[in-house]
Design a protein around this motif. Structure first.
Motif, PDB file in Angstrom:
ATOM      1  N   PRO A 131       0.831  -1.207   0.000  1.00 43.18           N
ATOM      2  CA  PRO A 131       0.000   0.000   0.000  1.00 43.18           C
ATOM      3  C   PRO A 131       0.866   1.258   0.000  1.00 43.18           C
ATOM      4  O   PRO A 131       1.821   1.336   0.764  1.00 43.18           O
ATOM      5  CB  PRO A 131      -0.799  -0.094   1.298  1.00 43.18           C
ATOM      6  N   HIS A 132       0.567   2.211  -0.866  1.00 42.78           N
ATOM      7  CA  HIS A 132       1.379   3.441  -0.853  1.00 42.78           C
ATOM      8  C   HIS A 132       0.557   4.706  -0.965  1.00 42.78           C
ATOM      9  O   HIS A 132       0.951   5.747  -0.486  1.00 42.78           O
ATOM     10  CB  HIS A 132       2.467   3.376  -1.930  1.00 42.78           C
ATOM     11  N   GLY A 133      -0.606   4.657  -1.566  1.00 39.31           N
ATOM     12  CA  GLY A 133      -1.529   5.805  -1.529  1.00 39.31           C
ATOM     13  C   GLY A 133      -0.948   7.108  -2.012  1.00 39.31           C
ATOM     14  O   GLY A 133      -0.961   8.098  -1.285  1.00 39.31           O
ATOM     15  N   SER A 134      -0.456   7.169  -3.239  1.00 42.87           N
ATOM     16  CA  SER A 134       0.190   8.417  -3.625  1.00 42.87           C
ATOM     17  C   SER A 134      -0.662   9.357  -4.458  1.00 42.87           C
ATOM     18  O   SER A 134      -0.516  10.553  -4.334  1.00 42.87           O
ATOM     19  CB  SER A 134       1.528   8.145  -4.313  1.00 42.87           C
ATOM     20  N   CYS A 135      -1.545   8.848  -5.318  1.00 41.81           N
ATOM     21  CA  CYS A 135      -2.211   9.783  -6.236  1.00 41.81           C
ATOM     22  C   CYS A 135      -3.334  10.570  -5.571  1.00 41.81           C
ATOM     23  O   CYS A 135      -3.623  11.673  -5.945  1.00 41.81           O
ATOM     24  CB  CYS A 135      -2.716   9.048  -7.465  1.00 41.81           C
ATOM     25  N   ARG A 136      -3.997   9.995  -4.590  1.00 43.65           N
ATOM     26  CA  ARG A 136      -5.077  10.592  -3.789  1.00 43.65           C
ATOM     27  C   ARG A 136      -6.392  10.758  -4.553  1.00 43.65           C
ATOM     28  O   ARG A 136      -7.308  11.412  -4.052  1.00 43.65           O
ATOM     29  CB  ARG A 136      -4.661  11.961  -3.186  1.00 43.65           C
ATOM     30  N   VAL A 186      -9.875   9.373  -2.854  1.00 44.34           N
ATOM     31  CA  VAL A 186     -10.341   9.865  -1.553  1.00 44.34           C
ATOM     32  C   VAL A 186     -11.845   9.659  -1.390  1.00 44.34           C
ATOM     33  O   VAL A 186     -12.604   9.735  -2.364  1.00 44.34           O
ATOM     34  CB  VAL A 186     -10.026  11.370  -1.329  1.00 44.34           C
TER      35      VAL A 186
END
Ligand SMILES: Cc1cc2nc3c(=O)[nH]c(=O)nc-3n(C[C@H](O)[C@H](O)[C@H](O)COP(=O)(O)O)c2cc1C
Ligand code: SF4
Ligand code: SF4
Ligand code: SF4
Ligand code: SF4
Ligand code: SF4
Ligand code: SF4
Ligand code: FES
Lengths: 598, 347
Positions: B41-46, B49
């Protein structure tokens, strides 16, 4: 132990070292030798005294003579007068320490009077490179007590009861964090110390490491015992060479004495630690980025949960605390949770160290009880605003914080009050602004920092802060529009709500707080193309006030681009605004205050 | 099990499920750029949401675990505002060349801008300018179009484990690069193209040998014929010609190697062997399958008669399936009578 008649404390903090305090130390040692005073006077190189403004600083005990802004030559006078003849050299004393011709104890000097030193208690008192001095000041006693008399649960309970909250910015209850880490499952656990200290202008963590490195070792060992770890990492930026060096010396000494290593104090507890150097990226102070960096990866934050207490360094449960947080712990163990929680406000206990800077008389480090008002910090300890200027606002919390205007100067400082005002405690930066500061310019300054320091991982922070800065640039250049003012607020909201880590989530604060408290200034830039504080160069115009001009022509002589015309003694002078490069030379030169900017 | 509600619909899922996965179980699609279930898991682009329990902060669906009593809104006002803002910000540093862009029709950025009605960016600020890296034989890297989702880096690190590319610079200047920016051909890249397969835009894309639009192609699921791994793949076919290969779900976990991903030109090459050849008058000449089998059988029989089974050896290929290889050794031992059988993969 030998006894000396005089102790000469020379500040060895980064500020004083950069103004040659090491040469001063050398000169003292030399002259003491030459004057045959070796058995009577002892030179001690200490950590920072806090009042960096007045550096290099030397304090001579037992008199407590506080010598400031010394030059190497001054040492000769101090030795021949003070040490040899016993006459304090009043001319070299810190001005504020003389009252009606009498020297006061430094504890009565304004700067120190309202301070209460817990985290900084040994800074400027002991020689950080000598473990015996630390031990003489109760050093390692708390660790001994913890290891021999207390269970890990009891240690955690005391920290919980003390009400100590994280000093690294977030203010998370420290005892609770210890408890989570203790309860997390894992065959291996780590404790780590965050000494990245990325806030521009903040240097309390550096001062602790430079002035009292053993307190961090002792505290981390206590924490390791409490959470069940046997290995510690201290993450320090490589730009702090003195801190790194002194901490390494301290680690080596502690190992030699058996205070680090196997079976400490003859118990089953073993603990070792090492230093990891950071390359100075602000984001590496964020806990998950810091963990990546310790692991040798690019310093980019990762999502939480899982929190470090569950999955930290090398995916093992990790306790991460800030330097100043750790520096409080041994005192809490020795003096009790009740003592600690008697200092401060209802939800913010103990003291906090602030780095005071900007438009303030006493630039430096101060440690004050939570609940001290901003006014007391700025006027009583900080000595007020120089040159009789009016106080305008104070920025707390560094680039993640906000500007608090004069109307709120009587607010007691604690975590919750600062957040209420749209700012935050952060790591304790406190930058004072006076009437000459433009708030648009201030917001730009801080945002410029976050734009540079964004790690680039997530869209709102990476691209959003950049666009906010471009809008502020436009406003400062006089090309901003009403839409920009609205857009700044909506964009700020998305950046705050949707960014991955604390850097992005707080980056808009300086802009939002100045928009909130100083909208009139933004509007002046946008509608009237005017910078009320006279800072934004593009909006400045220099003009001669005809009624005041005495036709002396001094301004014209000073102007580097020859854009002031007039005839000496005959006509009032006139500035060609188109040609003017806004260098301020004429305004400074005019003896009759006949030139204004606006 | 955990019960939560998504857009007012109750849903029950296992503990440790993410909001994104939970939503998918009831057919609610949340847009993503950077998510890939195979990656950490890295969740970078957002872009994913969502609103949780009316809170101000908008957590990302792809990494946020569900909890009991959670109330999720996936298309609320705040969420849509944030998504539009993110798209606006991405376009502010993106050359909108959809008319000629090779990715058009299969571009996530294009699709989401369409979905949220973002026609162009509202910003007129600085843009990054990068030279396109054409140095690899099979694909190019056009960082001007990169949205920094990070998938390529993570696929190369975590799945392919070649570590050929990474992030360079930071903040607004962040981009994907090889060490010291020396270019793909000078890197350790093995041209597997797994980064290319995950790139949501035209930043990492195959060098096309045929002009085609994605909507003109048809997907044909097949098994790679190059080696015994048996990777699953989709052939993109236009006018009966394979124009691109994309990895599919199977033993290969949506990965391919350079051969499977890029080496498909032979399929429609004019020199490709389609009929058996027999050497007659010193020259290889096309023959029918019957004629070819007759020739093989005749020769085997005569050699065996003259020199015995010891004169034979069999060599099989990794391009054959396990079953084919089994048959081959069986044939050599039972029909011919020799144990001299070997396989190219032993080399
Ligand atoms: C962008 C960013 C920078 C940070 N920098 C620091 C820092 O320099 N030092 C620090 O102790 N904490 C810093 N923090 C806070 C840490 O993430 C973490 O909360 C803290 O070290 C925990 O220790 P504490 O509970 O003792 O405060 C930073 C946080 C963010 C989001
Ligand atoms: S908020 Fe900024 S610093 Fe934090 S992960 Fe996102 S881009 Fe990096
Ligand atoms: S501000 Fe400088 S350039 Fe402008 S008129 Fe005065 S002296 Fe000349
Ligand atoms: S990458 Fe997508 S959005 Fe960008 S030009 Fe190509 S098709 Fe259009
Ligand atoms: S083609 Fe394969 S090896 Fe090369 S960069 Fe992409 S994922 Fe890495
Ligand atoms: S090149 Fe493609 S996959 Fe890689 S970060 Fe950019 S957009 Fe994402
Ligand atoms: S050749 Fe490559 S793509 Fe094809 S099956 Fe083997 S490993 Fe998979
Ligand atoms: S898809 Fe969730 S953050 Fe990118």
């Amino acid at each position: 132990m030998e006894l000396y008649r005089s102790h000469i404390l020379v500040c060895g903090g980064t500020g004083c070292v950069s103004s040659d305090s090491l040469k001063i130390e050398e000169r003292f040692i030399d002259l003491i030798e030459k004057n045959d005073l070796k058995n009577e006077a002892k030179v001690v190189k200490t950590g920072c005294f806090g009042l960096c403004e007045a550096g290099p600083i030397v304090i001579v005990y037992p008199e407590g003579a506080f010598y400031s802004q010394l030059k190497v030559e001054d040492v000769d006078t101090i030795v021949s007068e003070h040490l040899v003849k016993g006459r304090i050299v009043t001319d070299l004393l810190y001005k504020e320490s003389i009252q009606e011709g009498e020297m006061q104890s430094i504890n009565d000097v304004g700067f120190y009077k309202k301070q209460e030193r817990v985290a900084l208690r040994n800074c400027g008192v002991i020689n950080p490179e000598v473990i015996e001095e630390y031990i003489a000041y109760d050093g390692y006693e708390a660790l001994g007590r913890v290891l021999t008399d207390m269970t890990p649960e009891e240690v955690i309970q005391i920290v919980k009861d003390s009400g100590l909250r994280g000093r690294g910015g977030g203010g998370f209850p420290t005892g609770l964090k210890w408890d989570f880490t203790a309860k997390a499952e894992g065959d291996q656990k780590y404790v780590a110390c965050n000494a990245d200290e990325g806030d521009p202008g903040a240097f309390m963590d550096r001062s602790v490491l430079e002035g009292d490195p053993h307190v961090i070792i002792e505290s981390m060992a206590i924490a390791a015992y409490a959470v069940g770890a046997n290995k510690g990492y201290v993450y320090i930026r490589a730009e702090y060479p003195i801190a790194v060096n002194r901490l390494q010396i301290a680690i080596d000494q502690a190992k030699d004495m058996g205070l680090l290593g196997e079976n400490i104090f003859d118990t089953d507890f073993s603990f070792d630690m090492e230093i990891r150097l950071g390359a100075g990226a602000f984001v590496c102070g964020e806990e998950t980025a810091l963990i990546n960096s310790i692991e040798g990866k690019r310093g980019m934050p990762r999502p939480r949960p899982p929190f470090p207490a569950v999955k930290g360094i090398f995916n093992k449960p990790t306790l991460l605390n800030n330097v100043e947080t750790y520096a409080n712990v041994p005192q809490i163990i020795l003096r009790g949770a009740e003592w600690f929680s008697s200092i401060g406000t209802e939800k913010s206990k103990g003291t906090k160290v602030f780095a005071l800077g900007g438009k303030i008389n006493n630039t430096g480090l101060l440690e004050i009880p939570m609940g001290t008002t901003l006014r007391e910090a700025i006027y009583d300890v900080g000595g007020g605003i120089p040159n009789g200027k009016a106080f305008k606002a104070v920025q707390t919390g560094g680039p993640s914080g906000g500007c608090i205007p004069a109307a709120h100067i009587d607010t007691p400082i604690d975590y919750d009050n600062l957040i209420e005002l749209g700012s935050m405690m952060g790591s304790g930066g406190m930058i004072v602004m006076d009437e000459d500061n433009c708030m648009v310019d201030i917001a730009r300054f801080f945002l410029d920092f976050t734009v540079e320091e964004s790690c680039g991982k997530c869209t709102p922070c990476r691209d959003g802060t950049k666009r906010m800065l471009e809008m502020l640039d436009k406003i400062a250049a006089g090309t901003g529009t009403v839409e920009d003012l609205t857009k700044l607020q909506t964009l700020a909201k998305t950046i705050k709500n949707a960014s991955l880590c604390g850097l992005g989530q707080t980056a808009p604060n300086p802009v939002l707080s100045t928009l909130h408290y100083f909208m009139d200034e933004y509007e002046a830039h946008v509608h009237e193309k005017r910078c009320p504080a006279g800072v934004c160069k593009a909006l400045l115009n220099y003009m001669v006030i005809d009624e005041k001009c005495k036709k002396c022509g001094i301004c014209a002589a000073k102007c580097p681009v020859n854009c002031i015309s007039g005839t000496k003694g005959k006509t009032v002078y006139h500035i060609d605004t188109e040609q003017c490069i806004k260098c301020n030379a004429c305004l400074e030169a005019c003896p009759f205050d006949a030139i204004k900017k606006g | 099990m955990v019960t939560l509600s998504i857009n007012g619909q109750r849903v029950e899922v296992e503990q440790d499920t993410t909001v994104l996965e939970a939503a998918a179980t009831i057919g609610i699609k949340i847009p993503t750029f950077c998510h890939d279930p195979r990656l950490k898991p890295h969740g970078s682009c957002r872009i994913c949401v969502v609103e949780v329990n009316g809170g101000k902060n908008l957590p990302t669906a792809c990494v946020t675990p569900v909890y009991e009593g959670m109330e999720v809104e996936t298309e609320g006002e705040e969420v849509v505002t944030a998504r539009k803002e993110i798209l606006d910000l991405l376009l502010a540093d993106h050359p909108l060349e959809c008319l000629t862009c090779e990715k058009a029709g299969e571009c996530t950025l294009q699709d989401l801008c369409y979905q949220y009605g973002i026609e162009r960016t509202s910003y007129d600020g600085e843009r990054n300018h990068y030279e396109i890296d054409y140095s690899n034989d099979f694909y190019y890297s056009d960082q001007n179009k990169c949205i920094k989702c990070g998938k390529c880096v993570m696929v190369c690190d975590q799945l392919q484990e070649t570590h050929a590319i990474g992030f360079a610079e930071r903040g607004f200047e962040t981009h994907i690069a090889t060490p010291m920016e020396r270019g793909l051909s000078e890197s350790t890249c093995v041209s597997c193209g797994n980064c290319v397969s995950v790139c949501p835009v035209d930043a990492l894309a195959p060098k096309k040998k045929t002009k085609f639009r994605y909507w003109e192609t048809e997907k044909v699921r097949t098994t790679c014929s190059y080696c015994g791994v048996g990777c699953q793949m989709d052939l993109l076919v236009k006018d009966n010609k394979v124009v691109e290969v994309q990895p599919a779900e199977g033993v290969n976990d949506r990965m391919l190697c350079v051969k499977g991903k890029f080496a498909f030109d032979f399929l429609s090459h004019p020199n490709r062997l389609k009929m058996p050849l027999i050497r007659k008058d010193g020259r290889l000449q096309e023959a029918s399958w019957e004629e070819a089998y007759d020739t093989i059988i005749g020769k085997i029989n005569s050699i065996k008669e003259e020199n015995g089974p010891g004169a034979f050896a069999g060599l099989t290929s990794a391009r054959c399936s396990t079953e084919d290889n089994y048959m081959m050794q069986k044939f050599m031992r039972a029909a011919i009578g020799t144990n001299s059988v070997d396989h190219c993969a032993r080399l």
